[in-house]
Design an enzyme around this catalytic site. Structure first.
Site, PDB file in Angstrom:
ATOM      1  N   GLY A 166       4.040   0.510   3.949  1.00  0.00           N
ATOM      2  CA  GLY A 166       5.259  -0.338   4.062  1.00  0.00           C
ATOM      3  C   GLY A 166       5.172  -1.801   3.987  1.00  0.00           C
ATOM      4  N   ASN A 167       4.204  -2.395   4.605  1.00  0.00           N
ATOM      5  CA  ASN A 167       3.673  -3.754   4.475  1.00  0.00           C
ATOM      6  C   ASN A 167       3.768  -4.382   3.248  1.00  0.00           C
ATOM      7  OD1 ASN A 167       1.267  -2.521   4.355  1.00  0.00           O
ATOM      8  ND2 ASN A 167       0.302  -4.367   5.340  1.00  0.00           N
ATOM      9  N   LYS A 193      10.561  15.127  10.371  1.00  0.00           N
ATOM     10  CA  LYS A 193      10.765  13.727  10.111  1.00  0.00           C
ATOM     11  C   LYS A 193      11.977  13.086  10.143  1.00  0.00           C
ATOM     12  CE  LYS A 193       8.861  10.342   7.542  1.00  0.00           C
ATOM     13  NZ  LYS A 193       7.838   9.390   7.962  1.00  0.00           N
ATOM     14  N   LYS A 243       3.320  10.177   1.994  1.00  0.00           N
ATOM     15  CA  LYS A 243       2.722   9.504   0.743  1.00  0.00           C
ATOM     16  C   LYS A 243       1.263   9.410   0.774  1.00  0.00           C
ATOM     17  CE  LYS A 243       1.172   5.084   1.942  1.00  0.00           C
ATOM     18  NZ  LYS A 243       1.262   4.969   3.466  1.00  0.00           N
ATOM     19  N   LYS A 292      -3.229   9.661   7.305  1.00  0.00           N
ATOM     20  CA  LYS A 292      -4.121   8.734   6.591  1.00  0.00           C
ATOM     21  C   LYS A 292      -5.626   9.444   6.795  1.00  0.00           C
ATOM     22  CE  LYS A 292      -1.707   4.713   7.470  1.00  0.00           C
ATOM     23  NZ  LYS A 292      -0.490   4.925   6.215  1.00  0.00           N
TER      24      LYS A 292
END
Ligand code: ADP
Ligand code: MG
Length: 320
Positions: A11-12, A135, A220, A282
């Site tokens: 997002g960053n 989610k 993602k 991740k």
């Protein structure tokens, strides 16, 4: 031999937490991200980039609901919102990376161009995630409003642990990207490819072999792993807003990890060191990548991408 790398940006890369996100600020963030991404190209890698879309899908949902209450405009489904977000963020990266390549005199030399591929990611229709949506997406509502919207649009709504009520959708496991052959072809021809944005548009394959969009959100990083493994990438790099993966994160005993083997990563994962929905997927994606034959996965801060590639920053997940 060409070296392939898949880079997943968080997002960053577009917006920092709590930022309202004007077009100018989106461009500013994208330009800065492009700066770090082009350095990887300069290092001789063929690069595929994937990105998240959580905040943007939330914003698209708000626009659609506002359009509905003000003008009675129909609300689009989540797969269509996902496609919109791929175009939105893909365009930002496509132009800022292009401009950066021009600036460095790389366009038409080591790189032919930059292209975004609208990507559909296949999920299994029988994935248990469909029976248990977890989610949270989009805006927060009162219980009454949430239940009204749920009835109107066929949504599932639940109380958010952080307060209020929100829509919840399934987060099924990604299996493969439909456009993978085109993505590979473009990479081998020298294009920088932006693909599988937001984890890809979730689709399933029906009885006739045809594709159908589903209302779900794919992680993602897990989808990025599928992409990286399918193109035979040497390295899968996940760039986020923290410098390293930590043990006992957020406690006085937190400890940064420089390198961990897959078996160590699995052990820490099972011990609950990595939060679900943020560091959890991740590390899981990194484990899967190396288990699928990848050389190494790297989790690092976006601003340290280049150092991380040289083993001087971030956390490396290696075979063993
Ligand atoms: P992105 O948008 O890049 O996917 P996320 O917010 O989903 O970012 O994930 C990054 C965040 O994960 C960090 O900002 C950090 O707060 C959180 N996090 C959770 N557990 C850990 C951990 N064990 N080590 C490092 N960061 C962690
Ligand atoms: Mg995330």
């Amino acid at each position: 031999m060409e070296k392939y790398i898949v880079v997943a940006v968080g997002g960053n890369a577009f917006q920092t937490k709590n930022e309202r996100g004007s077009p100018e600020s989106y461009w500013e963030h994208a330009r800065r991200s492009a700066d770090f991404l082009v350095r990887i190209v300069e290092d001789g890698y063929r690069v595929a980039i994937t990105h998240g879309n959580g905040p943007q899908v939330g914003i698209i949902a708000e626009w659609m609901l506002a359009g509905k209450s003000a003008k009675g405009l129909p609300v689009m489904t989540l797969d269509i919102a996902g496609a919109m977000s791929q175009g939105w963020l893909g365009y930002l990266l496509q132009q800022t990376i292009y401009n950066k390549l021009i600036e460095k005199g790389l366009l038409g030399k080591s790189v032919k161009g930059v292209i975004t591929v609208i990507t559909q990611t296949v999920v299994d229709r029988g994935d248990p995630a469909f029976m248990n949506p977890t989610k949270f997406i989009g805006p927060w509502y009162s219980e009454e409003e949430a239940k009204k919207l749920a009835k109107e649009h066929g949504w599932v709504v639940k109380p958010d642990p952080r307060g209020g009520w929100r829509r919840v959708v399934p987060s099924p496991n990604p299996t493969r990207q439909i456009e993978i052959d085109a993505i590979k072809k473009l990479l081998s021809e020298g294009y920088i490819v932006i693909a599988s944005g937001g984890g890809g548009i979730p689709v399933y394959v029906d009885e006739e072999g045809k594709l159908r969009g589903v209302e779900a959100v794919i992680d993602k990083d897990l989808a990025g792993e599928r992409l990286a493994s399918a193109i035979g990438a040497e390295i899968f790099m996940i760039l986020t807003d923290i410098d390293k993966v930590y043990l006992n994160y957020g406690t006085p005993r937190q400890k940064a990890i420089d390198v961990m083997t897959v078996s160590e990563a699995k052990k820490y994962y099972e011990e609950g060191h990595f939060k679900p929905g943020s560091m959890g997927p991740k590390v899981l994606a990194a484990i899967r990548f190396v288990e699928d034959g990848g050389k190494e996965a790297i989790i690092a801060h976006l601003f340290q991408a280049y150092e991380a590639l040289r083993g001087k920053a971030g956390t490396r997940i290696v075979p063993g």
